[in-house]
Design a protein around this motif. Structure first.
Motif, PDB file in Angstrom:
ATOM      1  N   VAL A 195       0.837  -1.210   0.000  1.00 52.28           N
ATOM      2  CA  VAL A 195       0.000   0.000   0.000  1.00 52.28           C
ATOM      3  C   VAL A 195       0.869   1.255   0.000  1.00 52.28           C
ATOM      4  O   VAL A 195       0.513   2.265  -0.626  1.00 52.28           O
ATOM      5  CB  VAL A 195      -0.971  -0.016   1.193  1.00 52.28           C
ATOM      6  CG1 VAL A 195      -1.889   1.203   1.148  1.00 52.28           C
ATOM      7  CG2 VAL A 195      -1.813  -1.290   1.188  1.00 52.28           C
ATOM      8  N   TYR A 218      -4.247   7.115   5.094  1.00 53.13           N
ATOM      9  CA  TYR A 218      -4.677   6.500   3.836  1.00 53.13           C
ATOM     10  C   TYR A 218      -4.264   5.030   3.806  1.00 53.13           C
ATOM     11  O   TYR A 218      -5.066   4.157   3.459  1.00 53.13           O
ATOM     12  CB  TYR A 218      -4.086   7.241   2.633  1.00 53.13           C
ATOM     13  CG  TYR A 218      -4.392   6.546   1.317  1.00 53.13           C
ATOM     14  CD1 TYR A 218      -5.637   6.678   0.715  1.00 53.13           C
ATOM     15  CD2 TYR A 218      -3.451   5.716   0.710  1.00 53.13           C
ATOM     16  CE1 TYR A 218      -5.937   6.014  -0.468  1.00 53.13           C
ATOM     17  CE2 TYR A 218      -3.741   5.046  -0.486  1.00 53.13           C
ATOM     18  CZ  TYR A 218      -4.989   5.206  -1.061  1.00 53.13           C
ATOM     19  OH  TYR A 218      -5.272   4.528  -2.227  1.00 53.13           O
ATOM     20  N   THR A 221      -6.375   3.043   6.117  1.00 56.32           N
ATOM     21  CA  THR A 221      -7.733   2.853   5.607  1.00 56.32           C
ATOM     22  C   THR A 221      -7.781   1.749   4.561  1.00 56.32           C
ATOM     23  O   THR A 221      -8.670   0.891   4.581  1.00 56.32           O
ATOM     24  CB  THR A 221      -8.251   4.168   4.995  1.00 56.32           C
ATOM     25  OG1 THR A 221      -8.214   5.201   5.986  1.00 56.32           O
ATOM     26  CG2 THR A 221      -9.685   3.994   4.502  1.00 56.32           C
ATOM     27  N   VAL A 222      -6.833   1.759   3.630  1.00 57.41           N
ATOM     28  CA  VAL A 222      -6.805   0.732   2.587  1.00 57.41           C
ATOM     29  C   VAL A 222      -6.641  -0.655   3.203  1.00 57.41           C
ATOM     30  O   VAL A 222      -7.370  -1.600   2.861  1.00 57.41           O
ATOM     31  CB  VAL A 222      -5.677   1.018   1.580  1.00 57.41           C
ATOM     32  CG1 VAL A 222      -5.526  -0.157   0.609  1.00 57.41           C
ATOM     33  CG2 VAL A 222      -5.958   2.304   0.810  1.00 57.41           C
ATOM     34  N   ARG A 225      -9.810  -1.727   4.954  1.00 49.01           N
ATOM     35  CA  ARG A 225     -10.853  -2.157   4.017  1.00 49.01           C
ATOM     36  C   ARG A 225     -10.536  -3.544   3.453  1.00 49.01           C
ATOM     37  O   ARG A 225     -11.433  -4.379   3.291  1.00 49.01           O
ATOM     38  CB  ARG A 225     -10.988  -1.148   2.881  1.00 49.01           C
ATOM     39  CG  ARG A 225     -11.513   0.209   3.306  1.00 49.01           C
ATOM     40  CD  ARG A 225     -11.728   1.101   2.100  1.00 49.01           C
ATOM     41  NE  ARG A 225     -12.823   0.592   1.266  1.00 49.01           N
ATOM     42  CZ  ARG A 225     -13.135   1.089   0.072  1.00 49.01           C
ATOM     43  NH1 ARG A 225     -12.428   2.079  -0.439  1.00 49.01           N
ATOM     44  NH2 ARG A 225     -14.135   0.577  -0.618  1.00 49.01           N
ATOM     45  N   TYR A 267     -11.249  -0.969  -2.119  1.00 51.87           N
ATOM     46  CA  TYR A 267     -10.067  -0.821  -1.271  1.00 51.87           C
ATOM     47  C   TYR A 267      -9.333   0.513  -1.422  1.00 51.87           C
ATOM     48  O   TYR A 267      -9.009   1.152  -0.425  1.00 51.87           O
ATOM     49  CB  TYR A 267      -9.057  -1.963  -1.494  1.00 51.87           C
ATOM     50  CG  TYR A 267      -9.648  -3.332  -1.585  1.00 51.87           C
ATOM     51  CD1 TYR A 267     -10.482  -3.832  -0.581  1.00 51.87           C
ATOM     52  CD2 TYR A 267      -9.406  -4.164  -2.676  1.00 51.87           C
ATOM     53  CE1 TYR A 267     -11.033  -5.101  -0.658  1.00 51.87           C
ATOM     54  CE2 TYR A 267      -9.955  -5.438  -2.769  1.00 51.87           C
ATOM     55  CZ  TYR A 267     -10.772  -5.893  -1.759  1.00 51.87           C
ATOM     56  OH  TYR A 267     -11.319  -7.141  -1.836  1.00 51.87           O
ATOM     57  N   PHE A 268      -8.995   0.957  -2.651  1.00 51.05           N
ATOM     58  CA  PHE A 268      -7.995   1.999  -2.838  1.00 51.05           C
ATOM     59  C   PHE A 268      -8.555   3.387  -3.141  1.00 51.05           C
ATOM     60  O   PHE A 268      -7.789   4.339  -3.214  1.00 51.05           O
ATOM     61  CB  PHE A 268      -7.030   1.600  -3.969  1.00 51.05           C
ATOM     62  CG  PHE A 268      -6.173   0.418  -3.639  1.00 51.05           C
ATOM     63  CD1 PHE A 268      -4.990   0.565  -2.936  1.00 51.05           C
ATOM     64  CD2 PHE A 268      -6.565  -0.864  -4.014  1.00 51.05           C
ATOM     65  CE1 PHE A 268      -4.208  -0.533  -2.613  1.00 51.05           C
ATOM     66  CE2 PHE A 268      -5.778  -1.967  -3.703  1.00 51.05           C
ATOM     67  CZ  PHE A 268      -4.596  -1.800  -3.004  1.00 51.05           C
ATOM     68  N   SER A 269      -9.836   3.541  -3.333  1.00 45.67           N
ATOM     69  CA  SER A 269     -10.403   4.836  -3.703  1.00 45.67           C
ATOM     70  C   SER A 269     -10.049   5.910  -2.683  1.00 45.67           C
ATOM     71  O   SER A 269     -10.310   5.759  -1.478  1.00 45.67           O
ATOM     72  CB  SER A 269     -11.922   4.738  -3.821  1.00 45.67           C
ATOM     73  OG  SER A 269     -12.505   6.011  -3.931  1.00 45.67           O
ATOM     74  N   TYR A 270      -9.491   7.010  -3.164  1.00 45.04           N
ATOM     75  CA  TYR A 270      -9.165   8.110  -2.258  1.00 45.04           C
ATOM     76  C   TYR A 270     -10.431   8.790  -1.754  1.00 45.04           C
ATOM     77  O   TYR A 270     -10.496   9.189  -0.585  1.00 45.04           O
ATOM     78  CB  TYR A 270      -8.276   9.145  -2.960  1.00 45.04           C
ATOM     79  CG  TYR A 270      -7.944  10.318  -2.055  1.00 45.04           C
ATOM     80  CD1 TYR A 270      -6.909  10.226  -1.123  1.00 45.04           C
ATOM     81  CD2 TYR A 270      -8.686  11.501  -2.110  1.00 45.04           C
ATOM     82  CE1 TYR A 270      -6.631  11.284  -0.267  1.00 45.04           C
ATOM     83  CE2 TYR A 270      -8.410  12.550  -1.262  1.00 45.04           C
ATOM     84  CZ  TYR A 270      -7.376  12.444  -0.337  1.00 45.04           C
ATOM     85  OH  TYR A 270      -7.101  13.497   0.517  1.00 45.04           O
ATOM     86  N   PHE A 273     -11.725   6.934   1.122  1.00 49.94           N
ATOM     87  CA  PHE A 273     -10.906   7.242   2.305  1.00 49.94           C
ATOM     88  C   PHE A 273     -11.307   8.583   2.884  1.00 49.94           C
ATOM     89  O   PHE A 273     -11.435   8.737   4.116  1.00 49.94           O
ATOM     90  CB  PHE A 273      -9.425   7.249   1.919  1.00 49.94           C
ATOM     91  CG  PHE A 273      -8.571   8.130   2.794  1.00 49.94           C
ATOM     92  CD1 PHE A 273      -8.325   7.803   4.117  1.00 49.94           C
ATOM     93  CD2 PHE A 273      -8.024   9.312   2.290  1.00 49.94           C
ATOM     94  CE1 PHE A 273      -7.556   8.632   4.934  1.00 49.94           C
ATOM     95  CE2 PHE A 273      -7.255  10.140   3.091  1.00 49.94           C
ATOM     96  CZ  PHE A 273      -7.024   9.799   4.418  1.00 49.94           C
TER      97      PHE A 273
END
Length: 472
Positions: A195, A218, A221-222, A225, A267-270, A273
């Motif tokens: 990540v 960030y 959070t990833v 998730r 998972y990765f969407s800013y 987050f």
């Protein structure tokens, strides 16, 4: 009760048209004007206008996912290592390895050069190559053709399953750092390097480069998730089977092809987050990154019953990371907010099932539901003049879920019924139960128009737009 939304010709407001007589087991729903919590969706909520991350530079518009990352369904079972590799495939890999290291003249590759070489050899996402690079280092700390070939032939070449390869790479890297030689599961720290690499290299996150104080959140959070969706057991120990059943490998591969990080909802969407962080910031009024009971009760304008809040802060649905008893850290808030806003996905169903399953026997029995409904009943009666009793409540649940045995609800019953969200909301979340009873035509139309989106996706998109509008 068969109900359809319709629009009044006089007032222009949506009302409900009820066909047929009211069920004798009807649970009264509060009227919108008599229940202040329904204003949860309006702008009267707390604003997260300080101490929050920068917004994404992409347009704040309603966004639907461009990509589908469904987990692959294997038609045949080839054993734990996947389909056996043919001699032709192994020969092709040997040629690719020799070609990748030919330019070094017998020397070594740095990480930047290794990414391109490894991606062509392995077919991995480039964001997996950092831990692979660490595993391939020789005694001198460098990656040469000899050290890479030795590692690949010993640990990778007999495995054709990408998830199994990633699992083994992360396990082997951890073994190099710690003396734990017998661990057969992944923990959150194992994903830190992957990540971090996404954070620093993905073009969709370049705008965040100077906001270093939000990098850690960030990444947290990833990973949170990922573990919420993949580690369904909720013990923070991800098994190989869980990884293989997930779509994580497909999402990691998508990162190399999609330059807009917000188009990758999983998972990765800013933007996702950003919403999670702002929701936490609204509740954490003293900004110590710890939420106590009184603060958590504020979520959704006091949507949850106190007994449910107590169960959550006891670490029942998910083991808590907070060092202070009966409090929630930012990491703990991640699974909570996703489970609360999307009660249809399996991870959320299992989360709330554990909250209600007080004896831990895997069955929600009548006495357990009665204990939780006692508090909900008093809340309903405060805003409704209709009497309500537990027998009617249980009759509705049995009709709704249709369990194998009345009054005994299992996870599989809730999943099969596709009504788990209403089961939980009627038990402990009055605002969402009332929202469902009002049958908002806009929400119904939006759900039908975007079947590829989950409830969480819709919530995150709408909340991000709201935050963006409030900040303008």
């Amino acid at each position: 009760i068969p109900c359809v939304p319709w629009q009044s010709q006089t007032s222009g407001q949506y009302q409900r048209r009820v066909h047929g007589p009211k069920s004798p087991h009807h649970i009264p729903s509060p009227e919108k004007d008599s229940y202040p919590f329904i204003k949860y969706s309006e702008k009267s909520r707390l604003r997260a206008d300080r101490g929050t991350p920068p917004r994404s530079p992409t347009a704040s518009t309603w966004r639907t996912p461009k990509h589908s990352c469904l987990s692959p369904i294997k038609p045949f079972y080839f054993g734990p290592n996947g389909a056996p590799q043919s001699p032709t495939t192994q020969q092709r890999e040997d040629v690719s390895i020799a070609k990748a290291f030919a330019s070094t003249g017998g020397g070594h590759l740095n990480l930047s050069d290794f990414r391109d070489a490894a991606a062509s050899i392995t077919g991995f996402s480039s964001y997996i190559t950092a831990p692979l690079y660490e595993c391939c280092k020789g005694p001198d700390g460098k990656v040469t053709e000899e050290s890479f070939t030795a590692f690949w032939k010993e640990h990778m070449q007999n495995i054709d399953d990408p998830a199994k390869r990633l699992f083994r790479i992360l396990i082997l890297r951890r073994e190099r750092l710690t003396p734990d030689k017998h661990r057969n599961y992944l923990v959150e720290d194992d994903f830190q390097m992957i990540v971090q690499d996404v954070l620093h290299r993905h073009p969709g996150l370049r705008f965040l480069k100077d906001s270093t104080n939000f990098h850690e959140k960030y990444v947290e959070t990833v990973i949170g998730r990922i573990f919420f969706h993949v580690n369904r057991r909720g013990n923070n120990n991800m098994s190989l089977k869980e990884l293989q059943k997930s779509n994580l490998m497909e999402v990691l591969a998508l990162l190399d092809r999609e330059s807009d990080i917000n188009e990758i909802f999983d998972y990765f969407s800013y933007e996702h987050f950003y919403v999670i962080y702002c929701k936490f910031w609204e509740l954490d009024t003293d900004h110590d990154f710890i939420i106590d009971k009184e603060q958590l009760k504020m979520y959704g304008d006091f949507a949850l019953t106190e007994r449910v809040v107590d169960r959550i802060l006891s670490g029942i649905p998910r083991k808590l990371h907070s060092k202070t008893p009966n409090t929630m850290s930012y990491r703990d808030f991640i699974p909570f907010v996703i489970a609360e806003e999307d009660k249809n996905q399996r991870s959320s169903i299992e989360y709330w099932f554990r909250v209600l399953d007080t004896d831990g026997d895997g069955i929600l029995s009548t006495y357990e539901l009665e204990w939780f409904f006692e508090e909900q009943k008093s809340r309903i009666q405060e805003v409704s003049n209709e009497p309500i009793n537990f027998a009617d409540f249980m009759c509705q649940l049995n009709d709704m879920i249709a369990p194998e045995r009345n009054g005994h609800f299992r996870v599989k019953d809730l999943i099969k019924s596709k009504m788990a969200f209403l089961f939980f909301n009627i038990t402990f979340n009055l605002p969402k139960f009332a929202q469902y009873e009002q049958r908002d035509p806009y929400l119904i139309t939006e759900a039908r128009r975007t079947p590829q989106m989950s409830d969480w996706d819709r919530f995150a998109v709408s909340e991000y737009i709201r935050y963006a509008e409030d900040g303008e």
